[in-house]
Scaffold this active site. Structure first.
Site, short mmCIF file in Angstrom:
data_model
loop_
_atom_site.label_atom_id
_atom_site.label_comp_id
_atom_site.label_asym_id
_atom_site.label_seq_id
_atom_site.Cartn_x
_atom_site.Cartn_y
_atom_site.Cartn_z
N ASP A 189 -77.41 -31.30 -42.89
CA ASP A 189 -78.50 -30.42 -43.33
C ASP A 189 -79.17 -30.94 -44.60
O ASP A 189 -78.54 -31.61 -45.42
CB ASP A 189 -77.92 -29.01 -43.56
N ASN A 209 -83.27 -24.38 -33.46
CA ASN A 209 -84.25 -25.36 -33.94
C ASN A 209 -85.46 -25.49 -33.01
O ASN A 209 -86.49 -26.03 -33.40
CB ASN A 209 -83.60 -26.75 -34.15
C1 IPE Z 1 -78.29 -26.33 -38.69
O1 IPE Z 1 -79.23 -26.54 -39.69
C2 IPE Z 1 -78.63 -27.13 -37.48
C3 IPE Z 1 -78.49 -28.59 -37.62
C4 IPE Z 1 -78.05 -29.22 -38.66
C5 IPE Z 1 -78.88 -29.34 -36.47
P1 IPE Z 1 -80.46 -25.53 -39.91
O2 IPE Z 1 -81.24 -26.05 -41.04
O3 IPE Z 1 -81.19 -25.34 -38.62
O4 IPE Z 1 -79.71 -24.18 -40.26
P2 IPE Z 1 -80.23 -22.86 -40.99
O5 IPE Z 1 -81.40 -22.37 -40.20
O6 IPE Z 1 -80.63 -23.24 -42.38
O7 IPE Z 1 -79.07 -21.94 -40.98
C1 IPE Z 2 -81.34 -30.97 -40.94
O1 IPE Z 2 -82.26 -30.87 -41.98
C2 IPE Z 2 -81.94 -31.52 -39.66
C3 IPE Z 2 -82.07 -30.54 -38.57
C4 IPE Z 2 -81.77 -29.29 -38.63
C5 IPE Z 2 -82.59 -31.04 -37.32
P1 IPE Z 2 -83.31 -29.71 -42.08
O2 IPE Z 2 -84.51 -30.11 -41.28
O3 IPE Z 2 -82.73 -28.42 -41.68
O4 IPE Z 2 -83.69 -29.72 -43.61
P2 IPE Z 2 -83.81 -28.47 -44.59
O5 IPE Z 2 -82.56 -27.67 -44.41
O6 IPE Z 2 -85.02 -27.72 -44.18
O7 IPE Z 2 -83.92 -29.07 -45.95
MG MG Z 3 -81.72 -26.98 -42.69
#
Ligand code: IPE
Ligand code: IPE
Ligand code: MG
Length: 258
Positions: A33, A81
């Site tokens: 993340d 997502n």
């Molecule tokens: C969790 O991260 C999903 C992945 C790392 C693929 P998110 O960024 O989607 O999670 P939330 O929405 O902050 O909980």
């Molecule tokens: C993790 O990084 C990747 C996926 C969830 C696919 P994020 O895209 O969630 O990045 P933040 O959490 O918004 O910084």
């Molecule tokens: Mg995230």
């Protein structure tokens, strides 16, 4: 007072040599993340963060393979997502196809088998095709199993398992008294994985976000304040060292374990 092993402060850069090979976690799962925030910090668009996250994936896979960790599972795309802007989803899928194409050689070189959990048939056909191809071209590799959670949601996984078991009950293939934890486990996407020993989440968020709810029942959790594109081998080692410093009691008392 005992030091809380979850809060050990490391004052040197650790390397793979620091890991106790006798006490390796068998299954490491990572919620990768913080790509978006990493990019934002640099005044760039979110895609820039995703692009730079790929290198962290490559390095982490390689480090875990070198340590001979049997199972590594990476949360790459959740069911939730799909609610992101279409342009972001498209970029993520493109990065995924390219990475799969590029990394087949490396997977074979390190004897890694690629597998997937999630509703993978809902992925764009190009991704699905590439993914299934790499999975079949690595299926005889006997080293680490690398599992990608793609279009994965734990509640969806459990719901699907319940539906399948209910159908078997209806058709008299199984009776309700015989539904035990093993039966439930066999119907999950992740049926081929052992329980998670160590769950790592980057970016400072302290939540599970619908990842492997069944399989983390007794996992050791490790949250680190580093965005995914900055996650390097020393961070992985620190997570494993923290794990190795913990006492896993599984409900027993400390005295019982000794
Ligand atoms: C969790 O991260 C999903 C992945 C790392 C693929 P998110 O960024 O989607 O999670 P939330 O929405 O902050 O909980
Ligand atoms: C993790 O990084 C990747 C996926 C969830 C696919 P994020 O895209 O969630 O990045 P933040 O959490 O918004 O910084
Ligand atoms: Mg995230």
């Amino acid at each position: 007072m005992d030091v809380n092993p979850a809060r050990i402060v490391f004052n040197k850069m650790h390397t793979l040599e620091d890991v106790d090979k006798e006490k390796l976690p068998q299954h490491v799962a990572i919620i990768m993340d913080g790509n978006g925030r990493w990019a934002k910090q640099r005044g760039k668009i979110r895609m820039f963060g995703h692009e730079n996250g790929v290198e962290s994936v490559n390095q982490t896979v390689e480090s875990c393979a070198k340590l001979q960790i049997p199972f590594l599972t990476l949360y790459a795309f959740s069911t939730e997502n799909w609610n992101r802007p279409k342009t972001e989803i498209d970029t993520l899928m493109k990065l995924l196809v390219n990475a799969l194409k590029r990394e087949l050689k490396t997977l074979n070189k390190h004897n890694i088998r690629l597998r997937a959990i999630g509703k993978i048939e809902t992925l764009p056909s190009k991704v699905y095709k590439e993914l299934t191809e790499v999975m079949s071209k690595t299926e005889n590799n006997s080293g680490m199993t690398l599992t990608l959670a793609l279009s994965y949601g734990s509640r969806e996984e459990i719901k699907t398992a319940v539906q399948q078991i209910a159908t078997k009950v209806k058709n008299n293939i199984i009776s309700p008294e015989n539904i035990d934890e093993t039966v439930i486990n066999t119907h999950l996407y992740a049926h081929f994985l052992p329980d998670v020993d160590l769950l790592i989440r980057t970016s400072g968020e302290c939540r599970i976000s619908n990842f492997l709810l069944w399989q983390i029942a007794y996992a050791e959790l490790y949250f680190i304040d580093v965005f995914w594109p900055d996650f390097r081998e020393n961070h992985l080692v620190e997570a494993i060292l923290s794990y190795q410093n913990r006492e896993r009691r599984f409900g027993k008392t400390s005295e019982q374990l000794n």
